[in-house]
Design an enzyme around this catalytic site. Structure first.
Site, PDB file in Angstrom:
ATOM      1  N   LYS A   1       0.554   9.618   3.395  1.00 45.24           N
ATOM      2  CA  LYS A   1       0.596  11.135   2.871  1.00 45.24           C
ATOM      3  C   LYS A   1       1.914  12.049   3.379  1.00 45.24           C
ATOM      4  O   LYS A   1       2.410  12.781   2.558  1.00 45.24           O
ATOM      5  CB  LYS A   1      -0.704  11.808   3.350  1.00 45.24           C
TER       6      LYS A   1
ATOM      7  N   SER B   1      -2.811  13.617   7.475  1.00 44.57           N
ATOM      8  CA  SER B   1      -3.865  13.201   8.234  1.00 44.57           C
ATOM      9  C   SER B   1      -5.003  12.643   7.233  1.00 44.57           C
ATOM     10  O   SER B   1      -5.045  12.790   6.072  1.00 44.57           O
ATOM     11  CB  SER B   1      -4.458  14.564   8.710  1.00 44.57           C
ATOM     12  N   ASP B   2      -5.759  11.772   7.998  1.00 45.98           N
ATOM     13  CA  ASP B   2      -6.944  11.058   7.267  1.00 45.98           C
ATOM     14  C   ASP B   2      -7.771  10.592   7.979  1.00 45.98           C
ATOM     15  O   ASP B   2      -7.469  10.291   9.264  1.00 45.98           O
ATOM     16  CB  ASP B   2      -6.373   9.982   6.427  1.00 45.98           C
ATOM     17  N   SER B   3      -9.110  10.543   7.579  1.00 44.58           N
ATOM     18  CA  SER B   3     -10.237  10.024   8.363  1.00 44.58           C
ATOM     19  C   SER B   3     -11.105   8.928   7.611  1.00 44.58           C
ATOM     20  O   SER B   3     -11.200   9.233   6.269  1.00 44.58           O
ATOM     21  CB  SER B   3     -11.202  11.307   8.937  1.00 44.58           C
TER      22      SER B   3
END
Length: 183
Positions: free
Chosen positions: A43, A59-61
């Protein structure tokens, strides 16, 4: 989170096929933490390509139970099914943040949280969804910890910000390390 922390930023969506990237990584046996990290990097790198010389945060989760990944529910019925699958188990929430400039990963951090879901009855799930749907439709774990979602859990181990979706404290440290004013 960034607003509350006093970080000045511009939100720019990354145009990635996250589902395809995730599917490829799951198929190759990657751990949820590695998938989240790769998505955060991708990203940030994607956006960075359009903003030369600028710092970009991605960011990612990932939410998993027994190593099975879950995505945002597409419907109330799917949210109910997710909650039934979470019942009595531990949700592992892996969150990553990546700091990129000119396409190069300069720093990154990952963190996880473990959320023990209490046994959920069908009656509770229906009552919960009556109150929370559709607000939780954008939430992978089908909860907002700052709202009624807290009632899903027996115990929580992990940073509040990670649970909200980003390892904020490490990111703030990265920004300070680079001499950026964050407040």
């Amino acid at each position: 989170m960034l607003d509350a922390a006093g970080v000045v930023y511009e939100a720019v969506p990354a145009h990635l096929d996250e589902a395809a990237m995730t599917a490829r990584m799951v198929e190759s046996g990657e751990e949820p933490r590695e998938i989240g990290r790769a998505l955060a990097h991708a990203k940030a790198q994607s956006v960075s390509a359009h903003y030369p010389g600028r710092w970009v945060v991605g960011s990612d989760s990932m939410v998993s139970v027994d190593r099975t990944l879950f995505d945002k529910p597409r419907s109330r019925d799917e949210a109910a099914e997710h909650l039934r699958q979470f019942s009595g188990k531990v949700i592992v929430l892996d969150s990553s943040v990546s700091l990129v400039r000119d396409g190069e990963i300069v720093d990154w951090a990952s963190d996880d949280a473990h959320l023990e879901v209490r046994a959920l009855s069908d009656a509770f799930i229906e009552s919960y969804l009556d109150a929370e749907w559709p607000a939780i439709a954008a939430c992978v774990g089908c909860f907002r910890i700052e709202g009624r979602g807290v009632q899903l859990f027996e115990s929580i181990v992990g940073c509040h910000f990670t649970i909200l979706g980003m390892p904020l404290l490490p990111l703030l440290g990265m920004l300070r390390k680079l001499g950026m004013s964050v407040a």
